[in-house]
Structures are given as structure tokens and as C-alpha cells.
Motif scaffolding. Sequence first.
Motif, PDB file in Angstrom:
ATOM      1  N   ALA A 196     -11.126   0.534  -4.617  1.00 11.44           N
ATOM      2  CA  ALA A 196     -10.492  -0.778  -4.512  1.00 11.44           C
ATOM      3  C   ALA A 196     -11.317  -1.637  -3.572  1.00 11.44           C
ATOM      4  CB  ALA A 196      -9.060  -0.649  -4.003  1.00 11.44           C
ATOM      5  N   ASN A 200      -8.878  -6.574  -0.497  1.00  8.04           N
ATOM      6  CA  ASN A 200      -7.600  -6.693  -1.194  1.00  8.04           C
ATOM      7  C   ASN A 200      -6.457  -6.455  -0.218  1.00  8.04           C
ATOM      8  OD1 ASN A 200      -5.293  -6.225  -2.945  1.00  8.04           O
ATOM      9  ND2 ASN A 200      -6.781  -6.013  -4.607  1.00  8.04           N
ATOM     10  N   GLN A 202      -3.404  -5.876  -1.040  1.00  3.37           N
ATOM     11  CA  GLN A 202      -2.335  -5.110  -1.692  1.00  3.37           C
ATOM     12  C   GLN A 202      -2.723  -3.638  -1.893  1.00  3.37           C
ATOM     13  OE1 GLN A 202       0.663  -6.575  -2.453  1.00  3.37           O
ATOM     14  NE2 GLN A 202      -0.204  -8.370  -1.398  1.00  3.37           N
ATOM     15  N   VAL A 208      -3.740  -1.662  -7.855  1.00  6.43           N
ATOM     16  CA  VAL A 208      -4.996  -2.362  -7.550  1.00  6.43           C
ATOM     17  C   VAL A 208      -6.163  -1.387  -7.454  1.00  6.43           C
ATOM     18  CG1 VAL A 208      -3.669  -4.105  -6.286  1.00  6.43           C
ATOM     19  CG2 VAL A 208      -4.832  -2.279  -5.019  1.00  6.43           C
TER      20      VAL A 208
END
Length: 767
Positions: A196, A200, A202, A208
Motif C-alpha cells: 500500500a 494513504n 486509510q 487499500v
Amino acid sequence: MRLYQRFLILIAVAFFYSFAAYSQDRPIGYWRSLLPYSAGVGLAANGTSIFVITEQAFFTMQTASSNPQPVTYSKVSGMADVGMKSVAYDNATSTAVLVYTNGNVDLFKEKENTFYNLPDFKIKNISGTKSVSKVFAENGKAFISTSIGIIVVNLAEKEVMETYQFIKNSQTLAINDFKRSGQYYYAVTTAGIYRADTGNSQLQNFQVWQVVDTIPTLLNVAAVNNDVFFSDHQSIYTLKNDTLHFIYKVPATDSPYITSIDGGLEKLIISEFKPKVFSGSLKFLDVNGIVADSFTKYVGFPMQSVQLPDSSVWIADNYSGTRKVFAAGTISRTPSGPSKVGCYDILAANKEVWVAHGGYDDELFLNVSQGGVSRYKDEGWKLYKQYSFPGIGSMDAFVALVQDKNTGDMYMGSFQNGLFVLHPDETSEIIYTPFDTSHIYFGDNQRQIAGLGLDKNGNLWASTVGSLHQLYARTENGWNKFYVPGNINGGPMVIDDNGVVWFVALTSNSSGGVVVYDPGGTIEDPSDDIYYRYTTGVGTGNLPSNKVYCIARDHSNSIWVGTDNGIGIISNCGAANPCDGQIPVVQYDKFAGFLFAGSSVRTIAVDGGNRKWVGTDDGVWLLSSDAQKIIYRFTVDNSPMPSNHVKKISIDDVTGDVYIGTEEGLVSYRSTATEGGTTISNVEVFPNPVKSDYTGTVAIKGLVANADVRITDIAGHLVYKTKAYGGQAVWNGLDYTGHRPQSGVYLILATNSDGSQAYSGKIVFVQ
């Protein structure tokens, strides 16, 4: 003349005497960890220091020094636990993150020399398996790979901030490793690789995370610049154009396997180990799978590596702690310690400690340790191991120790190879042929010694397992053999004040008990020998159980027997006049019951005050001399003990140190009792002077046994009185009103019961 009048006379001459300070500066209640540092399992670095974790403990070292000296740490110095798993260093917060196998976490600050404990995962209740594998740290965060996902720790706030969970087919995936490479975080799970974007917000949302590959066997991930590598035990892969490519496989010779992959300055560093030949190697791999360099000499058992900015490479070695790699080989930099964690027998005497690292289980099967015997003296360790100490050869599995105080000879009994004798000048001999070969547990050509003892005449006694005779004795005329019927083996032994031998009757079931063997004063003549076997049941010994683990003799010549169902005491009887043992009742909290009923008592030691130190599977207990009162209880929760499973306790009667051997290593505790003499001599006090910030115990050592001790002011007014535990009296530094005495000189006055031995001295209190 009355005792009080004698004290008044002593006051008049007190100023002519003074107490010396203790030769050692450890106060009553002081703990020491005496752990091995040789089994390195991981390391991290900050550019100038390395942080090395071992199976039991942790140490640091300044790498820029030409002669770096390790600094060791343990529970005594602030660590929360034992049993290390992984370590990482975060430069942003100057924090070393120490992860234990049970999920506990310590945050260590080298400059402040402090530990901060985060037990969140350790105490967390979860269904299924709870385990940890690796930790990665950067930019103020630590990412801990666990069986429930990635636990993220905010290192500045010293708190768990969030958890990344990976769920596939309604099952939570365990995380084997986690790293950053470039703009991505990579997680190696039991179902493959996920990644990931680091930016990010999240990351707690599993959606994700992108699947990179579904290989389920991968264990490690490492980054070199912007290249990322993955491995299992046999192969290495790299990511090219978002696709996993195989680039390396370990050679098949001697069954090697990969223990770790780590990012170097320009190359991937591979740690490999060959179990068939017990040797390791270090290899440097480029992104195309080409081995650019390798080291195979003196690498040991590499578990992890780190390359510093000066290009030097350090490895965590499971054989010797840590090593620095040179072109011509390596150099070991390991703190002094015992060779192994096992403590099957301990012999402490006269400021010296010997530890036997062998052992056997309840079924009498050998636990091979290859640790030999370790000796601690003058703050340093010396190791007596197979093939490394001249004369010891292949001998190992030592389980019994005894030393002749007159000659200084140390006798080491092996559960496999007979008897090793170490003389004071470090010459040695192996005694093998007098003992029958084992015919039960190992077959021919094995001599399994389980117990050793010296009687009052200096005769050496040994007990064996699996042979035709359970007992052997060496006198000035040679060796003698003794047999006791009953399909039993000779185990740990003690010899009482009358020269009578008591030994544990070892069996692979629960029918052993204790045998007392009386040679009748003429060892060479078996015609006057008498023996008796104590077992359970009224009229046959009344032991609490026939499964006996240990045996001890106290200062009243009573025999204490530790079983899997508590303690029995045999007093004023033996082979010629057998009697039933007593199972004492002890008061604990508001309840009274048979002593340690239902508990396995593994070891009993008697201190200078005739008190009993009892080691169980649930910690250590100190009992009063009559076993009617529990004085202390020590466990992993209220002490630096590394484990509650206690194997052996031994006491140095000179210093009062109690050495506690557990299944996770050795610690010592400075107790209140020492061996008392028949005369008062070489009296010492610690501390003296007593400074205003000292809140511990004042100890007065070198007294006659059980001396009466009084502390008065200069005018003769009584401040405190007590009796010595053996040869040592202790004082909490407070008067009878519970207040600290005012600054000044106070008198310490000691005498025996009839007043024939008396002593006076001074102690100074400073505000």
C-alpha cells in the motif's frame, strides 16, 4: 555478669573499634542477572551503536570504538521480560524497539538508559494463536508483525495508535514481515505479499492493500535503495515491473537454509546456516541474483545482519552473540556470561559460582546442552566446554557438582560420560572405568552420574543411573560399589553429619522415594552396611509422594525431601532407626495447609540462618527455619527472575547471595543470612556511613551464629536490637518509633548467648 552489663562495658571501649565496609558494594535485597549473551537472535543500528538481542537478554555496543565494550541489560536494569524476538531502531525518536516472543514490547532510550514498557499485545485476549515475528521502525513509528496483523506504535507518544488487519476468506492473516521500499509498505503474509502507498490515510482499511503475489511460504522482506527482495528458507525473489521474479536459490550442499535477508548499502545481505556441519555464511547479492561477495569463515550461526555507513557489517550470531565481519574473517564481541541458559546444578561458595548446564527429564532421558560447566569469579565467566577446554574432550551433559574444600578439586558429574575432575591449577582428569556401564537408558559404554557428595572424612561419593550399582565411593584405598535392591537408580544426594548417604531413588515412573545408606563407618567393609528406603504411607516413611525431585540437609541434620506433592522432613532417624517423615503445615495469608501440597518442589537450599529456600514451578519461597512461616515469595511479577520454573538454588554462605537457576537463566539475590562462625571475626558493615538518601537495609556481617545485636547512641540509649541470621544481622535503619536516627555516631554491640564472644563498633548516619 548480666548480658546488659556486658553491653555497658562495651560502650566504654567502642570508640577504639570501627567496622570496615563490605568488600562488595551490593546491599541486602540486591538482584543480579547472570544470563548468557551468546545466543544472538537479532540486531539493529543507529550509525554509532548496535543494539543486539539474545534469546534471554539485550546489549548495546559503540561500534566506532577500536575496542568496543558491550553494555548489558536485563530485568534487573529495567527490561520488562525475557525471551527476545526482534529489534528495530527509529532515528526520529532515538528509540530501540525491543519485541519479546510473548508479544511484550520495550522502548529503550540509550542516552537516558531507560526502558518504557508497552504490554498491550502481550495482555490482549484473542482467539486462536497469538505470536509476533518482526518489527520495523522509521519516522517515529514502529510496525510490529503479529498473528493478528500489523500493530503500529507511536514512539513519541509511547502508545499503540492503530492495527492493520489483513482478512481473506473470513480468516485473519498472520504477518511474517513488514518493510518500506520507495513509496510503498510491503507486508509478507501467510497468503502472499500485499502493498500500500505510504501516504494513504486509510491503511487500517484492508481494501487499500494491493495483492502483489500469492506465494504463501515467504517469510522475509528487505529493501536496498528502491529495490525490494523477498525470501523463504530456500529462495530469494525481487520485484520487477510489479512482478515477482526468482533470482537466487541456496546451494544444496549440507542442507543450508536462509535465516534472514537484510538491506545493505548497495547489496542484499543473505544470512545462511548449514545444520549438517553447524556453520554459517554471509553473502552479498545484487538485484540480478549475482553473489558479489561472501564470507564463510567464523561466521557461526548468523541470524540477522546490519551494514553501517562506514560499510562495516555486524551480524547477530546464535553461537557467539555478535560478530564484526572483516575481509579475513570475523571478530566476536560478546558480553561475558555463562555458556548456556540451563542451570541443572549450581555450586556457590566463597564468592565463586559453578553452573552445570546438562540435565535430564522425568523419564530420565538426557537433555543434551553442549554447555559444559560455567564458572563465575571476580565478575567474570570462564567456560569448561567440550572440545574447547583442554582435557575435557567430548564430555558434556554435566548435572552434578561438588568441590573438596581442602584440596580445591572440583568434581563434575556427567549424565553421559562419567566424572571430570578439575584441579586448582587447571589440570584435569577423567574418571570413567570405576563406574558400571548403563544398560537401561543409553546402552553400553555410558556412565551416567546423577549425584555427587563428599563426606566428613573427604571420601567422594557418586550415584548413577542405569548401572548395576547405584552408589560408588572413593576412599584413599580406591573405589567401592554399593547396590540397593528395588529396580531404582541413584539420584541427587546429600551426606549428613554422621557420614550417612541420602539419595533420591530415581525411576521413570512414580515409585522412587528416598534411600538412606549407612556404610557403618567402614566403607571398604560391606558387612556392616545398612540401608532403608523411605516411601509414602504410614510406617514406610510417610513421604508426601514417591516422585522425589530434590533432597537437602539443614543445620539440625534433618533431611528435607522435595516431591511433586510438596515437602517431607525426616528428623532424628536413618537406616538403623527408620521413622516416618513429617509433612509440615504452614500458615499463608489466612489459610494453613500442608507445605506445598500439589506443587512440584524442584530444589531446596538452606541458608546460614537455617531457613529454607524452596524452588517450585511457581517461583521461589523463603521459609523460616521451622517451616512455620513464609518470609518471602519471588516470582517473575515481583522480581527480576526470568522464569517461575526454578531448577536449582544454591547459597554462598560467605556473601549471603542466593543463586536461583530457572529454565530461562540464572539470577542472584543478596539475602539477609550468612554462615555464622564460632567466634566473632572480620566484622563488616554496609553501608557505612549511612547517607541521607539511603533507604535500604543495613547489614552487619561476620558475627557469631545467632548473635544478639544491639544498636545504641553514644549515651547508651537503645535504638534497635535484633538477632543475627546465622552470621549476619540486618537493620532497616529506623529506631523503634519508626524514624531515622539523627546524624551522628552510633554503637553496634554484639555478643553470643553466654557473653563469651563480644564485639563493638561504630556506624555513622549522615543527613
